[in-house]
Design an enzyme around this catalytic site. Structure first.
Site, mmCIF file in Angstrom:
data_model
loop_
_atom_site.group_PDB
_atom_site.id
_atom_site.type_symbol
_atom_site.label_atom_id
_atom_site.label_comp_id
_atom_site.label_asym_id
_atom_site.label_seq_id
_atom_site.Cartn_x
_atom_site.Cartn_y
_atom_site.Cartn_z
ATOM 1 N N ARG A 126 0.614 -1.104 0.192
ATOM 2 C CA ARG A 126 -0.293 -0.807 0.090
ATOM 3 C C ARG A 126 0.578 1.336 -0.109
ATOM 4 O O ARG A 126 0.754 1.881 1.031
ATOM 5 C CB ARG A 126 -1.300 0.181 1.539
ATOM 6 C CG ARG A 126 -1.851 -0.056 1.130
ATOM 7 C CD ARG A 126 -2.569 -1.291 1.196
ATOM 8 N NE ARG A 126 -4.191 -1.583 0.544
ATOM 9 C CZ ARG A 126 -5.511 -1.384 0.833
ATOM 10 N NH1 ARG A 126 -5.456 -1.530 2.427
ATOM 11 N NH2 ARG A 126 -6.421 -1.653 0.344
ATOM 12 N N GLN A 131 -1.260 2.708 -6.066
ATOM 13 C CA GLN A 131 -2.922 3.357 -5.660
ATOM 14 C C GLN A 131 -3.970 2.659 -7.112
ATOM 15 O O GLN A 131 -4.685 2.035 -6.819
ATOM 16 C CB GLN A 131 -3.128 4.412 -5.771
ATOM 17 C CG GLN A 131 -2.648 4.863 -3.829
ATOM 18 C CD GLN A 131 -3.288 5.777 -3.288
ATOM 19 O OE1 GLN A 131 -3.619 6.994 -4.098
ATOM 20 N NE2 GLN A 131 -2.581 6.276 -2.265
ATOM 21 N N ASP A 134 -4.464 -0.553 -7.223
ATOM 22 C CA ASP A 134 -4.770 -1.035 -6.328
ATOM 23 C C ASP A 134 -6.041 -1.485 -6.092
ATOM 24 O O ASP A 134 -7.145 -1.210 -5.953
ATOM 25 C CB ASP A 134 -4.745 -0.200 -5.504
ATOM 26 C CG ASP A 134 -4.865 -0.705 -3.445
ATOM 27 O OD1 ASP A 134 -5.603 -2.352 -3.855
ATOM 28 O OD2 ASP A 134 -5.903 -0.275 -2.716
ATOM 29 N N SER A 137 -8.898 -2.264 -3.255
ATOM 30 C CA SER A 137 -9.727 -0.734 -3.043
ATOM 31 C C SER A 137 -10.330 -0.547 -4.373
ATOM 32 O O SER A 137 -11.999 -0.412 -3.617
ATOM 33 C CB SER A 137 -8.575 0.569 -2.649
ATOM 34 O OG SER A 137 -7.499 0.727 -1.716
ATOM 35 N N TYR A 233 -2.670 -1.794 7.190
ATOM 36 C CA TYR A 233 -3.418 -2.681 7.709
ATOM 37 C C TYR A 233 -3.748 -2.182 9.518
ATOM 38 O O TYR A 233 -2.527 -2.260 10.353
ATOM 39 C CB TYR A 233 -2.979 -3.771 7.383
ATOM 40 C CG TYR A 233 -3.166 -4.013 5.758
ATOM 41 C CD1 TYR A 233 -4.742 -3.935 5.304
ATOM 42 C CD2 TYR A 233 -2.322 -4.229 4.960
ATOM 43 C CE1 TYR A 233 -4.555 -4.088 3.665
ATOM 44 C CE2 TYR A 233 -2.386 -4.042 4.134
ATOM 45 C CZ TYR A 233 -3.441 -4.319 3.444
ATOM 46 O OH TYR A 233 -3.805 -4.579 1.938
HETATM 47 P P1 NAD Z 1 -9.447 -3.999 5.584
HETATM 48 O O1 NAD Z 1 -10.409 -4.643 4.209
HETATM 49 O O2 NAD Z 1 -8.056 -4.931 5.724
HETATM 50 O O3 NAD Z 1 -10.020 -3.813 6.856
HETATM 51 C C1 NAD Z 1 -11.106 -2.848 6.975
HETATM 52 C C2 NAD Z 1 -10.573 -1.982 8.396
HETATM 53 O O4 NAD Z 1 -11.093 -3.289 9.729
HETATM 54 C C3 NAD Z 1 -9.710 -1.196 8.921
HETATM 55 O O5 NAD Z 1 -9.226 0.504 8.798
HETATM 56 C C4 NAD Z 1 -8.787 -1.886 9.886
HETATM 57 O O6 NAD Z 1 -8.328 -1.368 10.770
HETATM 58 C C5 NAD Z 1 -10.638 -2.592 10.647
HETATM 59 N N1 NAD Z 1 -10.757 -3.294 11.638
HETATM 60 C C6 NAD Z 1 -9.913 -4.363 11.851
HETATM 61 N N2 NAD Z 1 -9.740 -4.747 12.921
HETATM 62 C C7 NAD Z 1 -10.777 -4.768 13.409
HETATM 63 C C8 NAD Z 1 -11.536 -4.228 14.733
HETATM 64 N N3 NAD Z 1 -11.081 -5.457 15.940
HETATM 65 N N4 NAD Z 1 -12.950 -3.562 15.009
HETATM 66 C C9 NAD Z 1 -13.284 -2.848 13.705
HETATM 67 N N5 NAD Z 1 -12.626 -2.519 13.004
HETATM 68 C C10 NAD Z 1 -11.048 -3.339 12.657
HETATM 69 O O7 NAD Z 1 -8.687 -2.795 5.376
HETATM 70 P P2 NAD Z 1 -8.543 -1.991 3.663
HETATM 71 O O8 NAD Z 1 -10.030 -1.334 3.612
HETATM 72 O O9 NAD Z 1 -7.965 -2.768 2.673
HETATM 73 O O10 NAD Z 1 -7.758 -0.304 4.296
HETATM 74 C C11 NAD Z 1 -6.814 -0.583 5.607
HETATM 75 C C12 NAD Z 1 -6.144 0.658 5.311
HETATM 76 O O11 NAD Z 1 -4.952 1.004 4.486
HETATM 77 C C13 NAD Z 1 -6.665 1.422 5.410
HETATM 78 O O12 NAD Z 1 -6.157 2.815 6.017
HETATM 79 C C14 NAD Z 1 -6.925 2.677 3.574
HETATM 80 O O13 NAD Z 1 -7.510 3.918 3.603
HETATM 81 C C15 NAD Z 1 -5.212 2.015 3.748
HETATM 82 N N6 NAD Z 1 -5.166 2.287 2.348
HETATM 83 C C16 NAD Z 1 -3.755 2.890 1.407
HETATM 84 C C17 NAD Z 1 -3.659 2.641 0.236
HETATM 85 C C18 NAD Z 1 -2.511 3.387 -0.008
HETATM 86 O O14 NAD Z 1 -2.112 3.797 0.516
HETATM 87 N N7 NAD Z 1 -1.486 3.140 -1.715
HETATM 88 C C19 NAD Z 1 -4.213 2.096 -0.389
HETATM 89 C C20 NAD Z 1 -5.621 1.292 0.137
HETATM 90 C C21 NAD Z 1 -5.663 1.657 1.389
#
Ligand code: NAD
Length: 382
Positions: A126, A131, A134, A137, A233
């Site tokens: 990430r 991006q 991705d 996402s 994550y």
């Molecule tokens: P994911 O699908 O792995 O998880 C979804 C959400 O569940 C996450 O926000 C995580 O913190 C939350 N979670 C885990 N355990 C939990 C609990 N016990 N209670 C409540 N929530 C809980 O995550 P995702 O959607 O793939 O995204 C993860 C992060 O990566 C986000 O901050 C996103 O913005 C970031 N991201 C960055 C990039 C990049 O920079 N290229 C791209 C995509 C996402």
């Protein structure tokens, strides 16, 4: 100079409606000097017909063309094709897709025995540069949007506050668990529909994003242990932490009309955030949408692809929501692949440079030699 040959298979996983290349991305691949072969029937469920692909410059082939399969350099897919197709590819052919690698021993065996290379989009780091590639996402965004629509349509109440001649109805209360990509889009969609939205996540960093969408953030429990995050994550929370979190969520859920569960930790079983006791507190007519159902579920009793009514509460195991928006899901997914693959096309072949962080992170097999053993050995969900 030979032209690199790309193959776009018809997806074989039951329920899959998406396709890995659209006429738009095929034109771009041709512009890069590739040949593109599309298996007859691919894309049909996403609204792309054979004639569209031919017009874009692709060659459409019948499923049984073994001669062609031997000649392709890369297969772009949504899910991994079946062994019957993989076994016809030549050594070193590159497979690119959402290959579900965690704990997937049959994929590992198939890559080894067919001596294939493979990029698993789930493992793309990430970083900013990644991006546009991705796919997790782009697909999670769709899942979050559709989860809210599904909840609104299953709920026995309005989402918005309405003032009518027959009096006022209060807005629905929606609790969203997990504020990653899917969760944030679920929040935005629920707000657009006029609901009051509460959000729980264990990464304090998301509080600001949640509040900027007009929702209220439920702070994680105050314990010494902070699961927090690694590489963007969440880390897996301990059972002690989850118990404290469930206790904290009990009151919010007892007043909720809808719970949308999106909490996940990559490669691990999804955290159990709603247990039987909490469901007992929810009012009959309320709705739970569990997007983490294929990873074991955030909610007790949900099953992939099923709606179960438990004491009047609808539990919806929403495992494949991107497939319910197949056209846009394919448009975005195919652009993710184009962005990842374009820089690899050099002098008539695909060059996989493992010094590149994106390739190093997502290349799970090189000519059948397995990389990232820990991913295949993960307790995963396959
Ligand atoms: P994911 O699908 O792995 O998880 C979804 C959400 O569940 C996450 O926000 C995580 O913190 C939350 N979670 C885990 N355990 C939990 C609990 N016990 N209670 C409540 N929530 C809980 O995550 P995702 O959607 O793939 O995204 C993860 C992060 O990566 C986000 O901050 C996103 O913005 C970031 N991201 C960055 C990039 C990049 O920079 N290229 C791209 C995509 C996402």
């Amino acid at each position: 100079m030979t032209l690199p040959r790309l193959l776009i298979p018809r997806e074989s996983l039951p329920g899959e409606t998406r396709v890995a290349a659209t006429p738009e991305t095929i034109k771009k691949f041709l512009g890069l000097g590739c040949h593109v072969h599309v298996q007859e029937g691919a894309g049909l469920l996403a609204g792309f017909i054979k004639e569209d692909y031919i017009k874009a410059g692709a060659e459409v082939f019948a499923a049984e063309d073994s001669n062609l399969l031997r000649q392709v350099d890369a297969v772009l897919c949504v899910n991994s094709p079946q062994q019957a197709l993989l076994s016809k590819l030549s050594k070193g052919t590159l497979l690119v897709g959402l290959l579900a690698p965690y704990g997937n021993s049959s994929l590992e065996a198939s890559l080894k025995s067919n001596q294939l290379s493979a990029l698993a989009l789930e493992l793309l780091p990430r970083i900013s540069r990644a991006q546009s590639s991705d796919a997790l996402s782009s697909q999670a965004n769709i899942a979050g949007y559709k989860a809210t629509l599904l909840a609104a349509s299953a709920l026995d109440r309005y989402f918005p506050m309405l003032m009518t001649a027959a009096g006022t109805v209060q807005p629905a209360k929606v609790v969203i668990l997990g504020a990653g990509v899917a969760g944030l889009q679920a929040i935005a969609t629920a707000k657009r529909l006029g609901a009051v939205v509460y959000v729980s996540d264990i990464r304090p960093a998301v509080k600001e994003q949640v509040e900027s969408l007009g929702a209220r953030f439920i702070n994680p429990p105050e314990l010494e242990e902070k699961p927090n995050e690694a590489g963007g994550y969440a880390r897996q929370a301990s059972e002690l932490f989850l118990a404290a979190q469930r206790k904290q969520l009990m009151e919010q859920l007892s007043e909720a009309d809808v719970a949308i569960c999106t909490a996940q930790v990559p490669g691990k079983k999804a955290p159990r955030l709603l247990n039987e006791e909490m469901l007992d507190q929810m009012r009959p007519g309320s709705v739970v949408i569990d997007l983490a159902v294929s990873q074991g579920g955030n909610c007790f009793g949900t099953k992939p692809g099923e709606t179960i009514v438990r004491k009047g509460v609808r539990l919806i195991g929403a495992s494949d929501l991107p497939c319910s928006v197949p056209n846009h899901a394919s448009v975005l997914y195919s652009r993710n692949l184009l962005s990842l693959i374009s820089p690899l096309v050099k002098d008539g072949e695909f060059i996989l440079d493992t010094n590149d962080e994106m390739i190093d992170g997502s290349l799970i097999s090189e000519n059948g030699v397995i990389r990232h053993e820990n991913v295949f050995n993960a307790g995963g969900t396959n």
